[in-house]
Design a protein around this motif. Structure first.
Motif, PDB file in Angstrom:
ATOM      1  N   LYS A  60       0.616  -1.437  -0.020  1.00 49.60           N
ATOM      2  CA  LYS A  60       0.129   0.412   0.175  1.00 49.60           C
ATOM      3  C   LYS A  60       0.512   1.433  -0.136  1.00 49.60           C
ATOM      4  O   LYS A  60       1.727   1.173   1.337  1.00 49.60           O
ATOM      5  N   TYR A  61       0.877   1.945  -1.211  1.00 46.78           N
ATOM      6  CA  TYR A  61       1.393   3.774  -0.690  1.00 46.78           C
ATOM      7  C   TYR A  61       1.024   4.321   0.159  1.00 46.78           C
ATOM      8  O   TYR A  61       0.330   4.198   0.733  1.00 46.78           O
ATOM      9  N   GLY A  62       2.451   4.796   0.849  1.00 51.25           N
ATOM     10  CA  GLY A  62       2.937   5.466   1.927  1.00 51.25           C
ATOM     11  C   GLY A  62       2.714   4.468   3.467  1.00 51.25           C
ATOM     12  O   GLY A  62       2.608   5.272   4.610  1.00 51.25           O
ATOM     13  N   ALA A  63       2.452   2.925   3.493  1.00 53.19           N
ATOM     14  CA  ALA A  63       2.045   2.367   4.742  1.00 53.19           C
ATOM     15  C   ALA A  63       3.300   1.854   5.266  1.00 53.19           C
ATOM     16  O   ALA A  63       4.320   1.503   4.246  1.00 53.19           O
ATOM     17  N   THR A  64       3.756   2.019   6.349  1.00 54.33           N
ATOM     18  CA  THR A  64       4.509   1.618   7.726  1.00 54.33           C
ATOM     19  C   THR A  64       4.245   0.783   7.846  1.00 54.33           C
ATOM     20  O   THR A  64       4.790   0.212   9.180  1.00 54.33           O
ATOM     21  N   ASP A  70       4.428   0.378   2.004  1.00 55.79           N
ATOM     22  CA  ASP A  70       5.125   0.301   0.834  1.00 55.79           C
ATOM     23  C   ASP A  70       6.987  -0.113   0.772  1.00 55.79           C
ATOM     24  O   ASP A  70       7.417  -1.079   1.821  1.00 55.79           O
ATOM     25  N   CYS A  71       7.516   0.055  -0.033  1.00 59.92           N
ATOM     26  CA  CYS A  71       9.059  -0.446  -0.171  1.00 59.92           C
ATOM     27  C   CYS A  71       9.450  -0.031   1.462  1.00 59.92           C
ATOM     28  O   CYS A  71      10.406  -0.672   2.054  1.00 59.92           O
ATOM     29  N   SER A  72       9.793   2.016   1.311  1.00 64.58           N
ATOM     30  CA  SER A  72      10.541   2.264   2.353  1.00 64.58           C
ATOM     31  C   SER A  72       9.983   2.219   4.006  1.00 64.58           C
ATOM     32  O   SER A  72      10.192   1.872   4.632  1.00 64.58           O
ATOM     33  N   TYR A  77       9.895   0.269   9.156  1.00 65.52           N
ATOM     34  CA  TYR A  77       8.997  -1.026  10.782  1.00 65.52           C
ATOM     35  C   TYR A  77       9.792  -2.018  10.372  1.00 65.52           C
ATOM     36  O   TYR A  77      10.399  -1.918  11.631  1.00 65.52           O
ATOM     37  N   SER A  78      10.542  -2.533   9.746  1.00 69.21           N
ATOM     38  CA  SER A  78      11.319  -3.822  10.222  1.00 69.21           C
ATOM     39  C   SER A  78      12.766  -2.968  10.885  1.00 69.21           C
ATOM     40  O   SER A  78      13.372  -4.032  12.302  1.00 69.21           O
ATOM     41  N   PRO A  87      14.675   7.575   8.181  1.00 70.71           N
ATOM     42  CA  PRO A  87      14.196   8.508   7.389  1.00 70.71           C
ATOM     43  C   PRO A  87      12.785   7.660   7.042  1.00 70.71           C
ATOM     44  O   PRO A  87      13.076   6.490   6.122  1.00 70.71           O
ATOM     45  N   ARG A  88      11.665   7.966   6.565  1.00 75.91           N
ATOM     46  CA  ARG A  88      10.757   7.731   5.655  1.00 75.91           C
ATOM     47  C   ARG A  88      11.302   7.103   3.922  1.00 75.91           C
ATOM     48  O   ARG A  88      10.258   6.378   4.245  1.00 75.91           O
TER      49      ARG A  88
END
Length: 157
Positions: A60-64, A70-72, A77-78, A87-88
């Motif tokens: 999901k775009y923007g999801a943490t 999303d990728c970042s 999160y990890s 950073p985000r």
């Protein structure tokens, strides 16, 4: 004479024991930087395990997280669960890491995909040329072979 003959053995044993004791108690005195590297390895191993535990979580775009990424967001999160704040965005994460060569990469390092000077995607190196990542809309967190030569590597400190 007997004591004199055994003196080198006693000294070498005492020297080895003293060196091991010093290394165990104050490793940074003998090997500056060894403790931070060990900490970085432990940190990256934890982050890698967290990312792997999210296998199948939808993009999901923007999801943490904790259930969509999303990728970042997955890398953020990890590493946060492992005890380190990143950073985000993928580009900001690249800017924050210690840049390393492909030959120096280790499991848990970040893999940044770039086009020209811009980083557009990030994953966590899993070894054997594969990454854990959250690739795109309609996909899920998965282990996948690195598909591009346009990658850079970064180590979280």
């Amino acid at each position: 004479m007997t004591a004199h003959r055994n003196l080198p053995t006693v000294l070498s044993r005492a020297g080895a024991a003293s060196a091991l004791t010093l290394a165990a108690i104050g490793g940074t005195m003998l090997a500056p930087g060894a403790v931070p590297e060990a900490h970085a390895a432990s940190l990256s191993a934890k982050a890698l395990n967290v990312a792997a535990s999210k296998k199948g979580a939808p993009y999901k775009y923007g999801a943490t997280g904790p259930s969509r990424f999303d990728c970042s967001g997955l890398t953020l999160y990890s590493y946060k669960k492992a005890g380190k704040t990143l950073p985000r965005t993928a580009q900001s994460q690249y800017n924050k890491t210690r840049h390393i060569s492909a030959s120096s990469r280790q499991r848990g390092d970040l893999v940044f995909f770039h086009s020209g000077g811009s980083v557009y995607h990030v994953g966590i190196y899993a070894g054997s040329g594969k990454i854990w990542h959250s690739p795109k809309s309609g996909a899920v967190v998965r282990l996948e072979k690195i598909w591009s030569k346009s990658v850079r590597y970064g180590r979280v400190r």
